[in-house]
Enzyme design. Sequence first.
Site, short mmCIF file in Angstrom:
data_model
loop_
_atom_site.label_atom_id
_atom_site.label_comp_id
_atom_site.label_asym_id
_atom_site.label_seq_id
_atom_site.Cartn_x
_atom_site.Cartn_y
_atom_site.Cartn_z
N MET A 282 0.85 -1.20 0.00
CA MET A 282 0.00 0.00 0.00
C MET A 282 0.87 1.23 0.00
SD MET A 282 -3.11 1.03 -0.07
CE MET A 282 -3.44 2.77 -0.30
N ASN A 284 1.15 4.24 1.05
CA ASN A 284 1.08 5.37 1.98
C ASN A 284 2.30 6.28 1.78
OD1 ASN A 284 -1.08 3.87 3.28
ND2 ASN A 284 0.57 2.64 4.16
N GLU A 315 4.44 0.84 -6.13
CA GLU A 315 4.06 1.74 -5.02
C GLU A 315 4.71 3.10 -5.18
OE1 GLU A 315 1.64 0.61 -3.41
OE2 GLU A 315 1.93 -1.43 -4.17
N HIS A 318 2.92 5.37 -7.42
CA HIS A 318 1.73 5.94 -6.77
C HIS A 318 2.02 7.26 -6.06
CE1 HIS A 318 -1.41 3.13 -7.41
NE2 HIS A 318 -0.89 2.13 -6.74
#
Length: 876
Positions: A282, A284, A315, A318
């Site tokens: 994820m 973050n 990731e 992102h």
Amino acid sequence: MGRVKNENLSRSEALGRSELIDVESYDVALDLRSVLDPEATGYISRSVITFTCNEPGAGTFVDFIHDGIHSVMLNGIQLDPDVVVDGSRVHLADLAAENQVTIVGTALYSRSGEGLHRFVDPADGRIYLYTQYEPADARRVFANFEQPDLKASFTFNVAAPSDWQVSSNSPLAVCEEMASTPGFSIRRFAPTERIPTYITTVLAGPYHFVEDSWKRTLADGTELEVPLGAYCRASLAEAFDAAEVFAITKAGLDFFHELFEYPYPFGKYEQAFVPEYNLGAMENPGLVTFTETYVFKSRATDAQYQARGNTIMHEMAHMWFGNLVTMQWWDDLWLKESFADYMGSLALVEATAWKDAWVAFANRRKAWAYMQDQLPTTHPIVADIRDLEAAKQNFDGITYAKGASVLKQLVAYVGFDAFIGAARQYFRDNAYSNTSLDDFLTVLSDASGRDMRRWSTLWLQTAGISTLVPEIEYDGDRLARVRLLQDAIDPVTARMVDRPHRLRLGFYNFDAAGALVRTDSVELDLAGSETDVPELAGRPAPALLLVNDDDLTYAKVRFDAASLQTVLASLNKITDPLSRALCWSALWNMTRDGLLAPADYVGAVERFAPAESDNGVLQVLLDGARTALDRYLPAAERAVQRERFVDSVRLQLGKAAGGSDQQLTWARSLAALSRSTPRYAGYIADLLHGTESVGGLTLDSDLRWRFWQALAATGHATHEQLDTELASDLTAAGRAGHLTAMTARPDPAVKAQAWADAVAGSELSNQLLDATIDGFTAADHELLDPFVEPYFQSIDSVWAQKSIEIASRIVRGFYPLAQDLEPGTEPRQHAVVVRTDEWLSGHSDAPAALRRIVIEQRDHLLRALTVQGRQLVQAF
Ligand SMILES: [Zn+2]
């Protein structure tokens, strides 16, 4: 943990809220002083939200999934929780232009991987916490406005043991010992940039931590320094190759700075590898979380390292696609996931030693997309997501792999420079805000000089997959006419879609040494249902005509009759790994479509897989052969074909180079196949006991559990033996491996207990639930038939009572997928299909997300039964 009735936020509610309010900031305090008490189920969470309202006097609501709300104070006035709290919503009436609300309540520690997950390490008893929120689980930890377009600056304060590592998106600002509670400290983190709730995060525990840093001089001459960090559990520290993780991270940061021309906006870049994680990773900002299965405790293949590298790059992409610029609502989830998925492979090829990363993309990611896109639940890449439950189901093969495949086609169509030019403009125009499809089309049309609306309509706003079929007329040994037929019915609208494809036709012939090499290729634009390729007339007919050579477009491709013969006879002679992978993919699609006998697919794997140099492809082939054996072959042929195939796998295990990835992959395949046949049970037992060995093959804990699971599934391992193995591997992975072996035992009482623990019980974490399902389903359907009716009787209440993550795994995992078609009967008349149809027609008002899973499982079963019933003659 049951679900509250109003947990499911709708798109229109979210839209209404973002039209009414703007959020400035959150100040969140999490009091984790209860964390060391194994009996404590919750912790105190306080959220102070500062926001404006452009229609004073109006009302709104805050989201909070809690275990009791203690106080709600709006603009200095205490509100009565009994009045304003309704399930997972806190209603706020009569807002001012500028507001501050403070909500204090108890939040629950999670065992499902959603919210703040708490894990006790069986190796040393230490406790680890991390958060996972996407799409909407921040509200399980603190009160907030849970939707991606209400961005804000977040400040986190965490009370936790002083000797722990505690981290969040931003750097630590202040750390103070708590005078009231010796041994605990409050850490206050710096305010974040404006980000949405779903990428906020907190990590806490006695994590092993490694530091590094990355530096770069930017185009304007300024120096950008990004502190790097990496975490894993202390008991994994020895296996943790942080240096390798940092090397990929630095290569990625260099690559994306070069590519995007927008400096990394989130300060530090930490990566945490955490236990019982529900997904790969994820994004973050400042603190990416990954599954700790990427910390390789046992020997891993290069394909596994590549997959980890791909995830690290995904990731990182992102940070720009998703975190800097965020989709407005979950309909446009593809605006971040499709791009990140495409960038993951691109970055590996351009910035690391994995130059063949497009092979894994063609072979593995696209197979996922093709599979998903043929389910009755498929949808356009730009999806229609009405609520959060639908959003949760949409992290699928369409949003990720099909979207990335279509972007690869877009690059072929408009050119890489136009594509990247559009991305750069998109970041500059939309930094820290939210976008939808139109925003991307605007920059893409500007950068390419073409109107991209029609392309978008045909590729992004339709569903389904094009099938491309070459039709060849010959003139002796020359081509007289070549046409490409496109069959592209949108399963949602039942209309034909005239998608434009930019693609390449590859001509392959045998060279003097007998290798099958590309001797020519033609790039062309294909549109409509029929495209003539006149420039091919008169050329010598090739041994193999490969449609979609180089994998530029997204389509199922078929072979002409002569090319199919070449492939089935000589696939291993193709020298280019991507071309081989494309041929394998076409054979697999033919098998699933009932156009190639499953025995032909298995036979091709048996003949050609030993020569496959790409280990990732080999793994996919061996898995595919096993699926064909277990599910697609008619029951009557299964035993013979399985024994034959497992013999060949055993043979290759002996022949593979000692210590090679191939050897390990054959060993894993032997273990997987041996769950269904006792043929090599004695040999496997000898390997486990050390009385037999394979030169260069180390039986580390991962491989040992795979072998024990095989023995257990065929009744060749006792409870005591499995417990003894566990005693020597008291780790998180060992505990899961043991549970799978225990539940794999072919004993009705074992199956009943596994069923009760998973479906009726509430003790299993997400990881142990998966382990249970894995073991439970390792059985013939006879042993599992008694659970068909209980399955349909219980999925309603499972859905109502368990968290969506856990419920989804149960409904998908326990569906009775392994079935045989009685010769001469209709697949649709199979008892399990009929029972599924009954359930569906009796539950038209069941939650759409639950129905979606049942419909998809039914389709997987129906496809398998249909292929079983085809009675195809083996072609080779
Ligand atoms: Zn992603």
